[in-house]
Design an enzyme around this catalytic site. Structure first.
Site, short mmCIF file in Angstrom:
data_model
loop_
_atom_site.label_atom_id
_atom_site.label_comp_id
_atom_site.label_asym_id
_atom_site.label_seq_id
_atom_site.Cartn_x
_atom_site.Cartn_y
_atom_site.Cartn_z
N PRO A 2 0.81 -1.21 0.00
CA PRO A 2 0.00 0.00 0.00
C PRO A 2 0.85 1.27 0.00
CG PRO A 2 -0.69 -1.51 1.73
CD PRO A 2 0.60 -2.01 1.20
N GLU A 3 0.57 2.13 -0.93
CA GLU A 3 1.12 3.48 -0.90
C GLU A 3 -0.09 4.41 -0.80
OE1 GLU A 3 4.11 4.13 -3.91
OE2 GLU A 3 4.74 2.07 -3.83
N HIS A 96 -4.47 -14.23 9.15
CA HIS A 96 -3.52 -13.15 9.41
C HIS A 96 -4.17 -11.96 10.10
CE1 HIS A 96 -0.92 -15.61 7.07
NE2 HIS A 96 -1.58 -15.40 5.95
N ARG A 114 2.48 -10.01 6.94
CA ARG A 114 3.91 -9.85 7.26
C ARG A 114 4.17 -8.93 8.44
NH1 ARG A 114 5.80 -9.71 1.09
NH2 ARG A 114 7.78 -8.95 1.83
#
Length: 281
Positions: A2-3, A96, A114
């Site tokens: 994501p940006e 997750h 992550r």
DNA sequence: GCCGTTTCCTGAAAGC
DNA sequence: TGCTTTCAGGAAACGG
């Protein structure tokens, strides 16, 4: 990963799911990463903002009526979320799920395979513990992002790509959009001290790339649709508009030379050696 | 003060 | 096929 465009897409999607709701309980298993979340419990989400790649959930002061103590111990608060590389909000828990926001009208889940994402509750506007947010440059798609100022800063900058990634000259530019903006403006990623013409082109390119990406709902990378998904599992579409990112060995869409990939400041960096030449200064 | 390096973390992809 | 290794990367901490 994501940006700004992906974070903005996320903001728009979760706004109707959270604004006006009371956060009844916040559950997670990593207190060192997800800090002070207990302070948010019992508060109403009054709005969701964004600065660069950070989401800022505004939390109303706790209602005094419920308790004997009555006083609001912490004042106005904000719940900060950084999606890291794989973070995102979903309506269902998954393998997750790292943080669960229980509200008076159902739960919203923060998933982050992550674990590079961050969640923290801070006093409203107190970003001292988040230096990048604290020193965040202007939003690229608003009038706060001024060409003259950008040109001035760029004149004394070091290698342009790491400079962009610092979030100081402009907010929200990450690895993908840095490479794309530099390609569009025909500037070498390691170029230092941009002249006014180069900086002006880069300024325009950043706005163009960011605008197009926001409209496309961000980028998704990888096989099967990618790592980044919106909360409903829909992929962004901007990856179909990448010109250099992830295109090593393929022809430059502008001149046909091969795109190369190098590592610059620990980041995979893609550019066209023909169109983007480095000038000695 | 600025730069480069290391760390965090784990899925995916590559290598065997 | 299945195990092991390598790589990716935003931001912060650290080293020079």
């Amino acid at each position: 990963m994501p940006e700004l465009p992906e974070v903005e897409t996320t903001r728009r999607k979760i706004e109707p799911l959270l604004v006006g709701r009371v956060l009844t309980r916040i559950e997670h298993d990593a207190p060192h990463k997800y800090t002070d979340t207990h302070k948010a419990e019992g508060r109403t989400v009054t709005g969701i903002g964004r600065r660069g790649k950070y989401l800022l959930l505004q939390l109303a002061a706790a209602k005094a009526a419920n308790t004997d103590a009555a006083e609001d111990e912490w004042g106005d608060l904000e719940l900060l979320v950084h999606l890291g590389m794989t973070g995102g909000f979903r309506l269902e828990a998954g393998p997750h799920t790292r943080v669960t926001l229980h509200t008076d009208q159902g739960a919203v889940y923060f998933n982050d395979a992550r674990r590079f994402g961050k969640v923290a509750v801070v006093s409203r506007g107190d970003y001292a513990a988040f230096p990048t947010l604290h020193q965040m440059g202007p939003e690229p798609l608003t009038d706060d992002f001024k060409e003259a100022e950008f040109v001035k800063l760029a004149a004394s900058a070091g290698a342009v790509k790491p400079w962009l990634l610092s979030q100081k000259p402009v907010s929200g530019v990450g690895n993908i959009y840095a490479d794309e903006s530099l390609w569009l403006s025909r500037i070498h990623p390691a170029q230092t001290k941009l002249n006014a013409d180069e900086a002006g082109r880069l300024y325009a390119a950043i706005r163009e790339v960011m605008k197009a990406a926001v409209e496309a709902g961000g980028s998704s990378l990888g096989s099967g649709g990618g790592n980044y998904r919106q909360h409903d599992g829909v992929s962004g579409l901007f990856q179909h508009e990448h010109h250099v990112y992830g295109k090593a060995g393929q022809p430059c869409p502008r001149c046909g030379s091969g795109i190369v990939r190098v590592v610059l400041a620990q980041r995979g960096t893609h550019y066209c050696p023909q169109c983007q030449t480095r000038k000695e200064r």
